[in-house]
Design an enzyme around this catalytic site. Sequence first.
Site, short mmCIF file in Angstrom:
data_model
loop_
_atom_site.label_atom_id
_atom_site.label_comp_id
_atom_site.label_asym_id
_atom_site.label_seq_id
_atom_site.Cartn_x
_atom_site.Cartn_y
_atom_site.Cartn_z
N ASP A 190 0.85 -1.21 0.00
CA ASP A 190 0.00 0.00 0.00
C ASP A 190 0.88 1.25 0.00
O ASP A 190 2.05 1.21 -0.42
CB ASP A 190 -0.97 -0.07 1.19
CG ASP A 190 -2.27 0.68 0.95
OD1 ASP A 190 -2.27 1.91 1.14
OD2 ASP A 190 -3.27 0.06 0.56
N TRP B 162 -6.02 1.81 -6.85
CA TRP B 162 -6.00 3.21 -7.29
C TRP B 162 -6.83 4.02 -6.29
O TRP B 162 -8.04 3.94 -6.28
CB TRP B 162 -6.59 3.28 -8.69
CG TRP B 162 -6.68 4.62 -9.35
CD1 TRP B 162 -7.03 5.82 -8.79
CD2 TRP B 162 -6.46 4.90 -10.73
NE1 TRP B 162 -7.04 6.81 -9.72
CE2 TRP B 162 -6.69 6.28 -10.92
CE3 TRP B 162 -6.11 4.12 -11.83
CZ2 TRP B 162 -6.59 6.89 -12.18
CZ3 TRP B 162 -6.00 4.73 -13.08
CH2 TRP B 162 -6.23 6.11 -13.24
N ASP B 163 -6.12 4.79 -5.48
CA ASP B 163 -6.76 5.51 -4.37
C ASP B 163 -7.03 6.96 -4.77
O ASP B 163 -6.53 7.45 -5.80
CB ASP B 163 -5.79 5.44 -3.17
CG ASP B 163 -6.48 5.60 -1.83
OD1 ASP B 163 -7.66 5.98 -1.81
OD2 ASP B 163 -5.82 5.34 -0.81
N ASN C 172 -7.67 10.41 -2.17
CA ASN C 172 -7.91 10.69 -0.76
C ASN C 172 -8.31 12.11 -0.40
O ASN C 172 -8.22 12.49 0.77
CB ASN C 172 -6.68 10.30 0.06
CG ASN C 172 -6.61 8.79 0.23
OD1 ASN C 172 -7.56 8.18 0.71
ND2 ASN C 172 -5.52 8.19 -0.19
N ASP D 185 -12.86 2.17 4.56
CA ASP D 185 -11.69 2.09 5.43
C ASP D 185 -12.05 1.45 6.77
O ASP D 185 -11.17 1.14 7.56
CB ASP D 185 -11.12 3.49 5.68
CG ASP D 185 -10.10 3.88 4.63
OD1 ASP D 185 -9.76 3.02 3.79
OD2 ASP D 185 -9.64 5.03 4.65
C1 DGJ Z 1 -6.96 5.40 2.06
C2 DGJ Z 1 -7.32 3.99 1.73
O1 DGJ Z 1 -8.70 3.80 1.83
C3 DGJ Z 1 -6.54 3.06 2.65
O2 DGJ Z 1 -6.93 1.75 2.41
C4 DGJ Z 1 -5.07 3.26 2.39
O3 DGJ Z 1 -4.76 2.85 1.10
C5 DGJ Z 1 -4.70 4.70 2.61
N1 DGJ Z 1 -5.55 5.60 1.85
C6 DGJ Z 1 -3.27 4.94 2.22
O4 DGJ Z 1 -2.94 6.25 2.28
#
Ligand code: DGJ
Length: 737
Positions: free
Chosen positions: A359, A470-471, A473, A541
Amino acid sequence: MPIEWDPEARQFHLGNGLMSYVMRVLENGWLGHLHFGAPLAAGRSYAHLGGRAFHGFSNRVGEPVPLELPTAGSGDFRVPALVVEQADGSIVLDLRYASHAIRPGKPDLPGLPSTYAEGDAEAETLEIVLVDDPTSLRVTLRYTLFRDRPVIARSATISNAGAAAVRIRTAMSVSLDLADADWHLVTLSGTWARERHVEEGRLLPGRRSVGSLRGASGLEHNPALVLRRPRATEEDGEAIGLSLVYSGNFLAEAEVEPRGTTRVRLGLHPDGFAWTLEPAATFTVPEAVLAWSDAGLGGLSDASHGLYRERLARGAWRDRPRPILLNSWEGVYYAFDAARLVDMARAAADLGIELFVLDDGWFGRRDDDASSLGDWVVDERKLPGGLGPLARDVEALGLRFGLWIEPEMVSPRSRLFEAHPDWAIGIPGRQRTESRNQYVLDLSRPEVVDHLDDALTRVLESAPISYVKWDMNRNITEPYGGALPAARQGEFFHRYMLGTYELWRRLTERFPEILFESCASGGGRFDPGLLAFAPQTWTSDDTDAIERLKIQWGTSLVYPLSSMSAHVSAVPNHQVGRITPLATRAAVAFFGVFGYELDPRTLDEADRAAVRDQVAFYVAHRDVFQRGRFVRLRSPFEGDGNETAWLVVSDDRRRAVLGHYRMLERPVPRFDRVRLRGLDPAAIYRVRPWPASLGSGQAARGGDELMTVGLAIEPADPLTGFGRADFSARLFDLEAT
Ligand code: DGJ
């Protein structure tokens, strides 16, 4: 023919025996909506169904008839589906039928994800062209009827055949008028770590809407609506589902007007949206999917699960069994080096896990979330020699190797930001808002998409990478397209999505063997748009088993288990601090694409044995979990929510797994039976509890008995202690003999 055109009645009837959608060209050329719902007989006129008075007027039709594409300003005062500002600033349109065509199959939408048909026999598409004479604006409404599914896919293309530019202010993908308001509106709403909870209420006069203005579909609301009759249940009664194949700003809305009719609309959020259409230009709205069922919410879910698993997801991984993975995130977060990762992978291999996913934290100088996004170059302090040696070490242990990326982001502390500060979304002369110490890259700019394509292609070619997470955030603030002129800033959010989809398209096509999983702080972009590129999504999460019951239940209303990643994590749980039994964590995560998210080196021998057993159980039932029919039995949202039960059944109904979960244990428990659904009534099932140590042996039960009388969930077992603990789960493995 499933799509029937009756030139006498000037009526279109889209019917496949599972549902009907009927429209009629009115006397003045407007396109009226007559019916969506129960299947109606072919070959009859349904003109009388259009005479549904609503609180409004128009001197241009004899009586108010709901329109397929309601516009503003001509007597129907409800929310419009299309608003186009013309050269003189006016917004009234007179869209009249010009032509239509019925074609086999289903066309793709330019630049947008969509459902598809495999071969022309599976679906038929009706295109109806409406024209506004004063402006020469043309709207092509597109309806695809799938032959064997109770669903219709809708989209529309707006073309400017006139001489002057116009501005589209509202362009919904679907507007649907219903004859009454006797419905409950169900949305999937929540926030981070509690996404897609089922929220439900009776429709009331006025509007109720959910949506997103964040640049992503969002954690807060899903781009989907369900309407169900108040008495409809999971197995019975009328229900309508609408969902949008899109991942950006959206609006989903229901309006009840004074005479009690309901309008539902779904599409691009009109707030802040404005799209200039120059002469000869076209604009296509995202696809919306409408489903109808008289078998309750379960019937609706069956329809969307089947469509989204089989004809939205695409590529090599659509039908392949998905691997059981170990993700490094909750196990080690940013604190790793190659040796530690290989140790984790070794421990994972010993448990039977099939894929090791590295990750966040492998690139730039990323020891926390404060830097390096955008610098997609391996941090050689942690991984000397790059990803290649690590991936090969992992493969040598018998696992595949997977990697996390967050392409759309840039850290202010990064080389990329130093080199291209203008690539980060922001308004010149104004401060940018930081969130998680990062900015969003302006993917409305083609050069940003090209750069990311190159940078990520280099990464993905550098090692044997089998899987990518592929995140994404953070959401977009200070929306502004650096390369767009002032008059086109209203296009920014949608152009961002088009750029993002373009990047997804290029990378998924260039690496067809990689299994892609989408993610956005958990389930912040769990939507049909991204399912067209990534067949699975990190559901949330929140890995706590008890929280997950609600999240997975709500998600399953629209999305199939094959799209929902679900992991077993350590206790105390990192999101809520709860301590649940390991078996319960697995028993919840089984109902999805299964994996682990912990440091396997910390497990004691008993837990390692339990995990091996879990992995073996999932492998033995993987096809049922990933491709079976999911049946919701007992809702965590009903009553005191203390119990949840659900079931997954193989297509041939020979195998099934029942999950029963109890939050808090109570003294003197009531005698409990769960009534199953979806089994073969004529079959005898061997019923075995899982894990074997928690059960009382196997039994043989008739499918009819299990579905009418039910399966007894035994009260606390004084010998094993089962049932005397909070957060218990019982699983039953059913196999027809
Ligand atoms: C948010 C994701 O939902 C998590 O599973 C993890 O990948 C973190 N970002 C990593 O920064």
